[in-house]
Enzyme design. Structure first.
Site, PDB file in Angstrom:
ATOM      1  N   ASP A 151     -11.353   5.117  60.482  1.00 49.49           N
ATOM      2  CA  ASP A 151     -11.322   6.476  60.104  1.00 49.49           C
ATOM      3  C   ASP A 151     -10.555   6.864  58.685  1.00 49.49           C
ATOM      4  OD1 ASP A 151     -12.179   9.052  60.314  1.00 49.49           O
ATOM      5  OD2 ASP A 151     -10.694   9.576  61.858  1.00 49.49           O
ATOM      6  N   ASP A 179     -12.257   9.229  50.960  1.00 52.21           N
ATOM      7  CA  ASP A 179     -10.907   9.984  50.414  1.00 52.21           C
ATOM      8  C   ASP A 179      -9.644   9.882  51.385  1.00 52.21           C
ATOM      9  OD1 ASP A 179     -13.164  11.065  52.033  1.00 52.21           O
ATOM     10  OD2 ASP A 179     -11.857  13.174  51.650  1.00 52.21           O
ATOM     11  N   GLY A 232     -15.662  17.456  58.734  1.00 55.71           N
ATOM     12  CA  GLY A 232     -14.998  18.798  58.631  1.00 55.71           C
ATOM     13  C   GLY A 232     -14.586  19.075  59.929  1.00 55.71           C
ATOM     14  N   HIS A 270     -13.364   6.894  56.020  1.00 54.63           N
ATOM     15  CA  HIS A 270     -13.571   7.755  54.803  1.00 54.63           C
ATOM     16  C   HIS A 270     -13.183   7.328  53.451  1.00 54.63           C
ATOM     17  CE1 HIS A 270     -14.660  11.323  57.433  1.00 54.63           C
ATOM     18  NE2 HIS A 270     -14.503  10.654  58.034  1.00 54.63           N
ATOM     19  N   GLU A 330     -14.789  15.120  69.165  1.00 54.18           N
ATOM     20  CA  GLU A 330     -13.367  14.834  68.946  1.00 54.18           C
ATOM     21  C   GLU A 330     -12.606  15.908  69.273  1.00 54.18           C
ATOM     22  OE1 GLU A 330     -11.053  13.025  65.062  1.00 54.18           O
ATOM     23  OE2 GLU A 330     -12.664  14.046  64.879  1.00 54.18           O
TER      24      GLU A 330
END
Length: 365
Positions: free
Chosen positions: A298, A24, A181, A22, A211
């Protein structure tokens, strides 16, 4: 005879491919501090080292919701053109320094609108920053190909709009789509309209599943929504009652036999409570059973990790060999959302020669 360990410098030099990372979640701590100061956003600390430690400690809560909450501060500094350009460019350069030759970076444009940018402007700006990073990396002799996955947030209602963006920018660096999310309580089928649109437009997509929620989430992602890959997928082991015996349930058998890539992230999975240890992480057993597992970071800042660190942990704690690392790297490239000829060239011209050049023995770190 026990296989020789691989030292950290050798691991860092190996060609790597990452499918699940990701934007961010991968900022440099010093960048967060400097950009936060520029926009007046308060941080837990303004010392970059202490901030990195804060992220790592907060992420080790074992709670996916709290893990996601740590993104408040990175997202706060990614609301302007300047912030997006810098973070995207640095993202690429950091991967190149870690030996990554192919990456798919994902982010949710809808989370970066507070500074007045439109959805399209966010995507255009990130692509500009990524392109600058790739140009610099190539000039420095460490070329890396980076494709973009646009994420819809499964808790909100802009998923179809983000899917439209993926279609619009598929010839401008965007290679696919995802939903991200909180997984539990927000099933992928809630966004079926977006996935059907992507399939009609021939845009590939992956879905975070398995997950924080189990087999129903994976089943929906694959059989209802049509995902080509699964983000994380750790809970597929719920359909393998005896990992040692390797007897697969019908869903697990479908995933393995159709070569559906599992984007596994060992350190992150430990932090969110989806796995208990590196040694016992399902990635090893699934690899040995012939699943197309891939190794990923991740969120490099949040998890305090790199691809080199993920490899090192598996070598030291799960007994992985160079052959195992080569397998998951090739797996990632086989399942990348770029054209076949590009995937094949990266495997044959970069990855396989990189592993063939390894010394026959490597000292233990």
């Amino acid at each position: 005879m026990t296989a020789p360990r691989i030292d950290t410098d050798t691991l860092r030099a190996l060609p790597k491919a990452v499918l699940h990372d990701h934007l961010d979640g991968g900022l440099r701590p010093e960048t967060v501090v400097e950009l936060a100061d520029a926009v007046g956003h308060p941080l837990p600390t303004t010392d970059p080292g202490e901030l990195a430690a804060w992220y790592y400690e907060a992420a080790n809560s074992g709670d996916l919701v709290r893990y996601i909450a740590t993104f408040e501060h990175t997202l706060a500094v990614m609301q302007t053109r300047e912030g997006l350009l810098r973070t995207a460019e640095e993202y690429v350069l950091d991967l190149a320094a870690d030996g990554v030759v192919y990456a798919e970076v994902r982010y949710a444009p809808e989370l970066m609108l507070r500074g007045g940018l439109t959805l399209a402007e966010v995507v255009e700006t990130v692509q500009e920053g990524l392109a600058a990073g790739m140009a610099k990396a190539a000039a420095e002799g460490t070329p890396v190909r980076v494709g973009t996955l646009l994420c819809g947030m499964r808790m909100f209602d802009r998923t179809r709009a983000t899917a439209d963006l993926a279609v619009a920018f598929r010839d401008a660096g965007v290679v696919g789509f995802d939903i991200a999310g909180a997984e539990d309580g927000f099933p992928p089928a809630d966004h079926l309209d977006a996935f059907e649109h992507l399939r009609r437009e021939n845009v590939p997509f992956t879905i975070h599943a398995g997950e924080a929620h189990g087999l129903p989430s994976i089943h929906q992602a694959l059989q209802v929504c049509g995902a080509q890959r699964i983000g994380h997928g750790v809970r597929i082991t719920d359909d393998i009652p005896d990992l040692a015996a390797g007897k697969l349930g019908r869903l697990a058998g479908w995933v393995r036999d159709r070569r559906i890539a599992l984007e596994m992230c060992p350190t992150s999975n430990l932090q969110t409570g989806a796995a208990t240890s590196i040694a016992e992480h399902p990635i090893t057993a699934l690899k040995d059973l012939g699943f197309r597992v891939t190794l990923n970071t991740d969120n490099r800042l949040v998890s305090g990790t790199t691809m080199t660190r993920e490899m090192s942990l598996l070598v030291e704690e799960a007994g992985w060999t160079a052959a195992d690392l080569r397998t998951v790297t090739v797996n990632a490239l086989k399942s990348a959302f770029i054209p076949y000829d590009e995937r094949r060239a990266l495997i044959e011209d970069v990855v396989l020669p990189g592993y063939a050049a390894l010394p026959r023995t490597s000292p233990r770190t």
